[in-house]
Structures are given as C-alpha cells and as structure tokens.
Design a protein around this motif. Sequence first.
Motif, PDB file in Angstrom:
ATOM      1  N   ARG A  45       8.214 -17.324  10.754  1.00 18.75           N
ATOM      2  CA  ARG A  45       8.069 -16.145   9.910  1.00 18.75           C
ATOM      3  C   ARG A  45       9.241 -15.201  10.138  1.00 18.75           C
ATOM      4  O   ARG A  45       9.700 -15.016  11.260  1.00 18.75           O
ATOM      5  N   GLU A  46       9.710 -14.600   9.061  1.00 13.13           N
ATOM      6  CA  GLU A  46      10.917 -13.766   9.086  1.00 13.13           C
ATOM      7  C   GLU A  46      10.625 -12.431   8.422  1.00 13.13           C
ATOM      8  O   GLU A  46      10.060 -12.392   7.326  1.00 13.13           O
ATOM      9  N   LYS A  47      11.031 -11.346   9.074  1.00 13.87           N
ATOM     10  CA  LYS A  47      10.926 -10.035   8.449  1.00 13.87           C
ATOM     11  C   LYS A  47      12.129  -9.843   7.540  1.00 13.87           C
ATOM     12  O   LYS A  47      13.263  -9.897   8.011  1.00 13.87           O
ATOM     13  N   VAL A  48      11.902  -9.602   6.274  1.00 16.08           N
ATOM     14  CA  VAL A  48      13.022  -9.513   5.334  1.00 16.08           C
ATOM     15  C   VAL A  48      13.369  -8.089   4.946  1.00 16.08           C
ATOM     16  O   VAL A  48      14.527  -7.803   4.633  1.00 16.08           O
ATOM     17  N   ALA A  49      12.380  -7.198   4.945  1.00 13.96           N
ATOM     18  CA  ALA A  49      12.657  -5.819   4.560  1.00 13.96           C
ATOM     19  C   ALA A  49      11.570  -4.921   5.117  1.00 13.96           C
ATOM     20  O   ALA A  49      10.438  -5.366   5.322  1.00 13.96           O
ATOM     21  N   ALA A  50      11.925  -3.672   5.356  1.00  9.35           N
ATOM     22  CA  ALA A  50      10.949  -2.717   5.867  1.00  9.35           C
ATOM     23  C   ALA A  50      11.248  -1.335   5.308  1.00  9.35           C
ATOM     24  O   ALA A  50      12.397  -1.030   4.943  1.00  9.35           O
ATOM     25  N   ILE A  51      10.195  -0.513   5.249  1.00 10.88           N
ATOM     26  CA  ILE A  51      10.350   0.852   4.752  1.00 10.88           C
ATOM     27  C   ILE A  51       9.492   1.768   5.615  1.00 10.88           C
ATOM     28  O   ILE A  51       8.329   1.469   5.893  1.00 10.88           O
ATOM     29  N   ASP A  61      20.013  -9.493   6.772  1.00 11.00           N
ATOM     30  CA  ASP A  61      21.309  -9.685   6.124  1.00 11.00           C
ATOM     31  C   ASP A  61      21.243 -10.591   4.890  1.00 11.00           C
ATOM     32  O   ASP A  61      21.965 -10.367   3.913  1.00 11.00           O
ATOM     33  N   SER A  62      20.409 -11.599   4.941  1.00  8.32           N
ATOM     34  CA  SER A  62      20.395 -12.590   3.864  1.00  8.32           C
ATOM     35  C   SER A  62      19.888 -12.044   2.528  1.00  8.32           C
ATOM     36  O   SER A  62      20.087 -12.677   1.488  1.00  8.32           O
ATOM     37  N   VAL A  63      19.248 -10.891   2.537  1.00  3.89           N
ATOM     38  CA  VAL A  63      18.709 -10.338   1.283  1.00  3.89           C
ATOM     39  C   VAL A  63      19.377  -9.029   0.883  1.00  3.89           C
ATOM     40  O   VAL A  63      19.080  -8.494  -0.187  1.00  3.89           O
ATOM     41  N   LYS A  64      20.265  -8.517   1.719  1.00  3.03           N
ATOM     42  CA  LYS A  64      20.929  -7.255   1.400  1.00  3.03           C
ATOM     43  C   LYS A  64      21.685  -7.364   0.080  1.00  3.03           C
ATOM     44  O   LYS A  64      22.389  -8.334  -0.168  1.00  3.03           O
ATOM     45  N   GLY A  65      21.520  -6.362  -0.763  1.00  6.20           N
ATOM     46  CA  GLY A  65      22.183  -6.363  -2.065  1.00  6.20           C
ATOM     47  C   GLY A  65      21.412  -7.102  -3.142  1.00  6.20           C
ATOM     48  O   GLY A  65      21.743  -6.994  -4.321  1.00  6.20           O
TER      49      GLY A  65
END
Length: 120
Positions: A45-51, A61-65
């Motif tokens: 499992r990988e955390k991809v984004a947080a707020i 990094d892989s989803v930035k942009g």
Amino acid sequence: QVQFVESGGGLVQAGGSLRLSCVASGNSFSLYHMGWYRQAPGKQREKVAAISSGGTTNYTDSVKGRFTISRNNAKKTMYLQMNTLKPEDTALYCCNSLPTIYRDFPLLPWGRGTQVTVSS
C-alpha cells in the motif's frame, strides 16, 4: 466509529481522468488530516496524496502534477482529481485519516475502496 466510503473509480484509457470521492461519517471530519492510499496487486500500500485540516497538501513524486487532492468540510468529503492517468496508476484507492500529512500512519479502519483501472 468513523467510517469512510470511497467512490468514483472505474475503467479509463491511459491519458484519461477520474475524480475520486471519500465521504466520512461523524462530525469531526474538518479536524482530520486525510490521505489517499492505493494498493496494486502484489504491491505494498502506498500513500499518494494527503491534505491537512487547514488545506496544506502533500503528494508522492509519481503523481505530482497529475493528481490534485482537495476537501469540502461542509460535505465531509475529500476528493482526488486524477489526470493524465497511466497504467501504473491501476490500484484499489482508499482514504484514511492521518496524524500529519507527512506520516504514513493510517489511524482508522479502512473502507472498501474504489478500483481504478487504466488501460494502455
């Protein structure tokens, strides 16, 4: 006990877009730091984004942009806008609360998630 319900996944071609939603039960959503996670078959499992509760964001990094995380506290909902999708984005996406947006430490029980499949 707070519960999360994810939705918005589906099958999309590479280069396409999807918008995921995560709805929380209870009345404390506005206080939570929140994160989107994904798990592909055979992978961790990988955390991809947080707020954060205040709106500060953090991305792997892989989803930035390409991905944008947001939230609407009045609707107790967090979103993940995913653009320029790639086959490697294929995974089960889940949401959870976090102690801070910079830690990978989910705090609450997982929901069922929503499946994202990107075809090449």
